[in-house]
Design an enzyme around this catalytic site. Structure first.
Site, PDB file in Angstrom:
ATOM      1  N   HIS A  45      -8.587   0.548  -3.396  1.00 16.79           N
ATOM      2  CA  HIS A  45      -9.477   0.313  -2.249  1.00 16.79           C
ATOM      3  C   HIS A  45     -10.231   1.612  -1.965  1.00 16.79           C
ATOM      4  CE1 HIS A  45      -9.508  -0.699   2.385  1.00 16.79           C
ATOM      5  NE2 HIS A  45     -10.720  -0.585   1.888  1.00 16.79           N
ATOM      6  N   MET A  52     -12.466   3.762   0.110  1.00 17.96           N
ATOM      7  CA  MET A  52     -13.071   3.998   1.427  1.00 17.96           C
ATOM      8  C   MET A  52     -13.821   5.322   1.337  1.00 17.96           C
ATOM      9  SD  MET A  52      -9.816   2.729   3.630  1.00 17.96           S
ATOM     10  CE  MET A  52      -8.755   2.800   2.182  1.00 17.96           C
ATOM     11  N   HIS A  79      -1.333  -1.367  -4.067  1.00 19.34           N
ATOM     12  CA  HIS A  79      -2.583  -1.058  -3.365  1.00 19.34           C
ATOM     13  C   HIS A  79      -2.687   0.450  -3.155  1.00 19.34           C
ATOM     14  CE1 HIS A  79      -5.890  -2.311  -0.619  1.00 19.34           C
ATOM     15  NE2 HIS A  79      -5.519  -1.296   0.145  1.00 19.34           N
ATOM     16  N   MET A  93     -11.011  -6.391   6.276  1.00 25.10           N
ATOM     17  CA  MET A  93     -10.185  -5.419   7.005  1.00 25.10           C
ATOM     18  C   MET A  93      -9.768  -6.020   8.345  1.00 25.10           C
ATOM     19  SD  MET A  93      -9.840  -2.841   5.034  1.00 25.10           S
ATOM     20  CE  MET A  93      -8.777  -1.985   6.195  1.00 25.10           C
ATOM     21  N   MET A 132      -9.481   7.631   0.400  1.00 28.60           N
ATOM     22  CA  MET A 132     -10.293   7.984   1.579  1.00 28.60           C
ATOM     23  C   MET A 132     -10.884   9.375   1.384  1.00 28.60           C
ATOM     24  SD  MET A 132      -7.824   6.657   4.622  1.00 28.60           S
ATOM     25  CE  MET A 132      -6.784   5.199   4.427  1.00 28.60           C
ATOM     26  N   ASP A 168      -6.142  -6.785   4.925  1.00 27.35           N
ATOM     27  CA  ASP A 168      -5.580  -5.434   4.901  1.00 27.35           C
ATOM     28  C   ASP A 168      -5.600  -4.839   6.307  1.00 27.35           C
ATOM     29  OD1 ASP A 168      -4.836  -2.840   4.272  1.00 27.35           O
ATOM     30  OD2 ASP A 168      -6.581  -2.407   3.014  1.00 27.35           O
ATOM     31  N   SER A 201       0.848  -1.197   0.000  1.00 26.20           N
ATOM     32  CA  SER A 201       0.000   0.000   0.000  1.00 26.20           C
ATOM     33  C   SER A 201       0.875   1.235   0.000  1.00 26.20           C
ATOM     34  CB  SER A 201      -0.903   0.004   1.232  1.00 26.20           C
ATOM     35  OG  SER A 201      -1.388   1.320   1.452  1.00 26.20           O
ATOM     36  N   ASP A 254      -5.022   3.389  -1.468  1.00 26.42           N
ATOM     37  CA  ASP A 254      -6.062   3.627  -0.470  1.00 26.42           C
ATOM     38  C   ASP A 254      -6.718   4.981  -0.688  1.00 26.42           C
ATOM     39  OD1 ASP A 254      -6.093   1.310   1.286  1.00 26.42           O
ATOM     40  OD2 ASP A 254      -4.015   1.848   1.744  1.00 26.42           O
TER      41      ASP A 254
HETATM   42  C1  DX5 Z   1      -6.155   1.206   6.111  1.00 24.91           C
HETATM   43  C2  DX5 Z   1      -5.794   0.941   4.674  1.00 24.91           C
HETATM   44  C3  DX5 Z   1      -4.661   0.018   4.583  1.00 24.91           C
HETATM   45  C4  DX5 Z   1      -3.404   0.540   5.199  1.00 24.91           C
HETATM   46  C5  DX5 Z   1      -2.603  -0.614   5.720  1.00 24.91           C
HETATM   47  O1  DX5 Z   1      -7.249   2.004   6.178  1.00 24.91           O
HETATM   48  O2  DX5 Z   1      -6.873   0.372   3.981  1.00 24.91           O
HETATM   49  O3  DX5 Z   1      -4.440  -0.415   3.247  1.00 24.91           O
HETATM   50  O4  DX5 Z   1      -2.635   1.264   4.299  1.00 24.91           O
HETATM   51  O5  DX5 Z   1      -1.540  -0.134   6.484  1.00 24.91           O
HETATM   52  P1  DX5 Z   1      -0.664  -1.087   7.414  1.00 24.91           P
HETATM   53  O6  DX5 Z   1      -0.140  -2.183   6.556  1.00 24.91           O
HETATM   54  O7  DX5 Z   1       0.380  -0.179   7.946  1.00 24.91           O
HETATM   55  O8  DX5 Z   1      -1.600  -1.590   8.484  1.00 24.91           O
HETATM   56 ZN    ZN Z   2      -6.395  -0.612   1.960  1.00 24.23          ZN
END
Ligand code: DX5
Ligand code: ZN
Length: 220
Positions: free
Chosen positions: A67, A69, A34, A138, A38, A176, A9, A36
């Protein structure tokens, strides 16, 4: 394609050197990248949008594992598909019609994933199981990298593994949150096949290449 895949990620990458960071993990054996996304509503944090996906598309040949969110993800799916996402994963908590949203993603030429939060029961993805190319569990509350792994999510992975096997589904089962050298084997044992890691790769004290190699070694 490997039977088990590692999806670093970029949330924990150094964005001043994003191209270099991605090239490093690609050369070290990362399978997917990956991303993320948000929105500051579904989760408290705000991160990246289609523009970053398009940037990543220019600098790597690896599949982009996006991903989402975000609330009302169906409004943005086309923009992410056009930006070059390979797979788009939406939270069941944000999709009143999860099957329709997965079909929308596929109609735009992307692989479609459904994700559930730690507190969301497995029953919430029952309808998605036949339609999804990927189910994401998750193992932290989404929003930030660097959080502690929630061990109670291991049983959820086992439960979904059984359901996918019963359907003879070849969907990826991705995990994840807090995935590192200690937790990855437990999730693999429970039946996960795709592993996201931000901190364990990009904040590895020996650098991201070492981070990828050490995690990938547990998958081969
Ligand atoms: C969290 C994200 C993850 C995050 C994982 O909200 O969806 O993908 O980047 O980070 P680590 O591997 O540090 O837990
Ligand atoms: Zn993620």
């Amino acid at each position: 394609m490997n039977k088990h895949v590692l999806s670093p990620s970029i949330l924990s990458a150094d964005f001043a050197r994003l191209g270099e960071e991605i090239a490093t993990v690609e050369a070290a054996g990362a399978d997917w990248i990956h991303i993320d996304v948000m929105d500051g509503h579904f989760v408290p944090n705000i991160t990246m949008g289609p523009f970053i996906v398009a940037t990543c598309r220019r600098i790597t040949r690896l599949p982009l594992d996006v991903h989402l969110m975000i609330e009302t993800p169906e409004r943005y799916i086309e923009a992410f598909a056009k930006a070059g996402a390979s797979r788009l994963t939406v939270h069941v908590e944000t999709c009143p019609d999860i099957v329709g949203t997965l079909r929308q993603i596929k109609s735009l030429g992307c692989r479609a994933g459904a994700v559930l939060n730690p507190e969301t029961p497995v029953g919430a993805i029952q309808l998605a199981l036949r339609e999804a190319d990927l189910i994401l569990v998750m193992s932290v509350h989404p929003g930030y990298s660097g959080q502690s792994f929630m061990p109670e999510t291991i049983a959820k992975v086992s439960e979904i593994r059984k359901k996918l096997d019963a359907l003879r589904s070849s969907a990826w089962l991705e995990v994840d949150g807090g995935i590192d050298l200690e937790t990855l084997p437990k999730m693999k044992e429970a039946g996960a096949t795709a592993f996201v890691a931000a901190t364990a790769v990009f904040k590895n004290p020996e650098g991201p290449a070492a981070g990828v190699r050490s995690l990938r070694a547990l998958l081969d």
